[in-house]
Design an enzyme around this catalytic site. Structure first.
Site, PDB file in Angstrom:
ATOM      1  N   CYS A 110      15.234  -9.153  -3.254  1.00  0.00           N
ATOM      2  CA  CYS A 110      14.725  -8.717  -4.565  1.00  0.00           C
ATOM      3  C   CYS A 110      15.707  -7.775  -5.254  1.00  0.00           C
ATOM      4  O   CYS A 110      15.924  -7.870  -6.464  1.00  0.00           O
ATOM      5  CB  CYS A 110      13.389  -8.000  -4.400  1.00  0.00           C
ATOM      6  N   VAL A 129       0.829  -1.208   0.000  1.00  0.00           N
ATOM      7  CA  VAL A 129       0.000   0.000   0.000  1.00  0.00           C
ATOM      8  C   VAL A 129       0.868   1.265   0.000  1.00  0.00           C
ATOM      9  O   VAL A 129       0.363   2.364   0.176  1.00  0.00           O
ATOM     10  CB  VAL A 129      -0.952   0.024   1.223  1.00  0.00           C
ATOM     11  N   ASP A 130       2.186   1.089  -0.215  1.00  0.00           N
ATOM     12  CA  ASP A 130       3.108   2.219  -0.079  1.00  0.00           C
ATOM     13  C   ASP A 130       3.218   3.088  -1.329  1.00  0.00           C
ATOM     14  O   ASP A 130       3.838   4.148  -1.294  1.00  0.00           O
ATOM     15  CB  ASP A 130       4.503   1.719   0.334  1.00  0.00           C
ATOM     16  N   GLY A 148       8.903 -11.023  -3.535  1.00  0.00           N
ATOM     17  CA  GLY A 148       8.859 -10.528  -2.157  1.00  0.00           C
ATOM     18  C   GLY A 148       7.568 -10.796  -1.422  1.00  0.00           C
ATOM     19  O   GLY A 148       7.074  -9.933  -0.704  1.00  0.00           O
ATOM     20  N   SER A 149       7.013 -11.993  -1.591  1.00  0.00           N
ATOM     21  CA  SER A 149       5.817 -12.341  -0.814  1.00  0.00           C
ATOM     22  C   SER A 149       5.897 -13.795  -0.380  1.00  0.00           C
ATOM     23  O   SER A 149       6.266 -14.662  -1.167  1.00  0.00           O
ATOM     24  CB  SER A 149       4.548 -12.122  -1.640  1.00  0.00           C
ATOM     25  N   CYS A 194     -14.253  14.657   7.140  1.00  0.00           N
ATOM     26  CA  CYS A 194     -14.379  14.907   5.697  1.00  0.00           C
ATOM     27  C   CYS A 194     -14.696  16.380   5.461  1.00  0.00           C
ATOM     28  O   CYS A 194     -15.565  16.947   6.120  1.00  0.00           O
ATOM     29  CB  CYS A 194     -15.485  14.028   5.122  1.00  0.00           C
ATOM     30  N   HIS A 249      -4.527  -3.912  -2.290  1.00  0.00           N
ATOM     31  CA  HIS A 249      -5.021  -3.475  -0.975  1.00  0.00           C
ATOM     32  C   HIS A 249      -5.132  -1.960  -0.862  1.00  0.00           C
ATOM     33  O   HIS A 249      -5.188  -1.420   0.237  1.00  0.00           O
ATOM     34  CB  HIS A 249      -4.106  -4.018   0.134  1.00  0.00           C
TER      35      HIS A 249
END
Ligand SMILES: [Zn+2]
Length: 319
Positions: free
Chosen positions: A311, A152-153, A267-268, A227, A168
Site C-alpha cells: 500500500c 482496530v489500531d 490491504g485486505s 470498571c 471492528h
C-alpha cells in the site's frame, strides 16, 4: 586423583555447560526475535501501467468508498493474522481471543489483560504510514467520500481521517461489560500500573492487537482492574473473533455503499465476511471496484483494477 580434584573437575564441567547453555539460549532467542520482527510481507513495486490505471480509476470517481484492512497497517510494522509467511497464523500456533471465551472466563480475561498490559506501550506508539496519510489527505480534498476500516489500531484517526467507520472498534477505548461505560485505554493502563507495581514478565514475542507472548505461569499474579464506576469487568471496545459487528454500524456502511460510485479496497484479502459483505453489495449494484493488496483477495474476480503491491509503495505514487 584426590577427592578434592574430582570436585574441581565436576565444578568446571558444570560451569562450562551452563555457559554453553547460556550462549545457545542467547543465540536461539536472537534468531527468534529477528524472525518475529519481520511482519511486513514482501512484494514487487507496482508497475507504471498499474499505477496509471489506479490514478484513472480514482480521478473518475465522485463518491469513492474505501475499505481497508490489516495490510494497510502491517507496513507501519504492526503484526497481523493472515499475511503470507509473516502473519500470526504463518509463524506461530497462537490463536486470537474468541469473544465467548473472553466474556465467559475470568481466567481468559486475566491472560488477555496481562499480555495487553505489556504490549500496550509499543502498540500505542505506532505511527501512520504514507498510505494512511495519503488516504486521509484524499478525504480532505474530496476524493474519498467515506472510509471504513477493519483495523482496530486507530491509525486512520491518527492520520486525521474523520469520514471514518472503524468497523471492528478501536483498541484505544475500553468498555464495561456491566454498565457499558467507556474508558480511555491509557487510563486503564494507569490502573493496571497501580495494581501491578511488583509484577513483571518476560516478553517472548509480539502478536497482533497489542498482544504479546509470555509464559503461562507469569499470568498468575497479575491483577486486572475493574470498571471505575460499577466494578464490572472491562473489555477492549473491539469486535473479537466470534462476535458480530453492531447492526447499526453495518446498516450505516451499507447506506454509504448504496450511494457510492466506486470502491477501493486497501490491504485486505477480504477473508472476513464483516468487510466482504460490502464488496458483494457493491458488485451487485454494478459499482466498479479497485483493489490494492499483496496477494489474492476474494474479490479479484470482480475487480476493474487490481494491484498486487504494498500500500505504501502505491499511495506514495498517487499524487
Ligand atoms: Zn461499569
Amino acid at each position: 586423583i584426590s577427592r578434592f580434584s574430582i570436585m574441581d573437575v565436576v565444578k568446571t564441567v558444570s560451569i562450562l555447560s551452563r555457559n554453553h547453555a547460556k550462549v545457545f539460549l542467547r543465540f536461539y532467542s536472537n534468531k527468534q526475535s529477528e524472525h518475529l520482527l519481520k511482519y511486513r510481507p514482501s512484494s514487487l513495486p507496482p508497475s507504471d501501467e498499474d499505477l496509471e490505471r489506479l490514478r484513472n480509476f480514482i480521478s473518475k470517481r465522485r463518491k469513492l468508498f474505501v475499505l481497508s484492512g490489516a495490510g494497510l497497517s502491517t507496513e507501519s510494522g504492526i503484526p497481523d493474522y493472515r499475511s503470507k509467511d509473516v502473519g500470526l497464523y504463518a509463524r506461530t500456533n497462537h490463536k486470537p481471543m474468541q469473544h465467548q471465551d473472553f466474556v465467559k472466563s475470568a481466567d481468559k480475561r486475566k491472560i488477555y489483560w496481562a499480555r495487553s498490559y505489556l504490549g500496550w506501550a509499543k502498540y500505542d506508539a505506532w505511527k501512520p504510514n504514507a498510505a494512511h496519510v495519503k488516504l486521509a489527505a484524499m478525504e480532505k480534498d474530496g476524493r474519498v467520500e467515506w472510509h471504513t476500516t477493519q483495523n482496530v489500531d486507530g491509525l486512520m484517526v491518527k492520520a486525521g481521517a474523520e469520514q471514518l467507520t472503524e468497523l471492528h472498534g478501536q483498541m484505544r477505548r475500553v468498555v464495561c461489560m456491566r454498565c457499558n461505560g467507556l474508558l480511555d485505554r491509557n487510563v486503564m493502563q494507569k490502573d493496571m500500573d497501580a495494581l501491578n507495581k511488583h509484577w513483571s514478565a518476560e516478553v517472548l514475542g509480539y502478536g497482533p492487537d497489542a498482544d504479546v507472548f509470555i509464559r503461562e505461569e507469569d499470568v498468575i499474579d497479575f491483577n486486572v482492574p475493574a470498571c471505575r464506576k460499577c466494578g464490572g469487568d472491562l473489555k477492549p471496545n473491539v469486535t473479537f473473533f466470534g462476535d458480530n459487528v453492531p447492526r447499526s454500524k453495518v446498516t450505516f456502511v451499507r447506506s454509504i455503499v448504496d450511494k457510492c460510485d466506486g470502491v477501493l479496497v486497501v490491504g485486505s484479502s477480504l477473508h472476513v465476511w464483516s468487510g466482504y459483505r460490502f464488496i458483494t453489495q457493491a458488485h451487485e449494484l454494478g459499482v466498479p471496484i479497485a483493489i490494492v493488496n499483496v496477494g489474492e483477495t476474494r474479490a479479484d474476480k470482480f475487480a476493474a483494477v487490481k494491484i498486487d503491491a504494498l500500500c505504501t509503495d502505491v499511495f506514495r505514487a498517487i499524487e
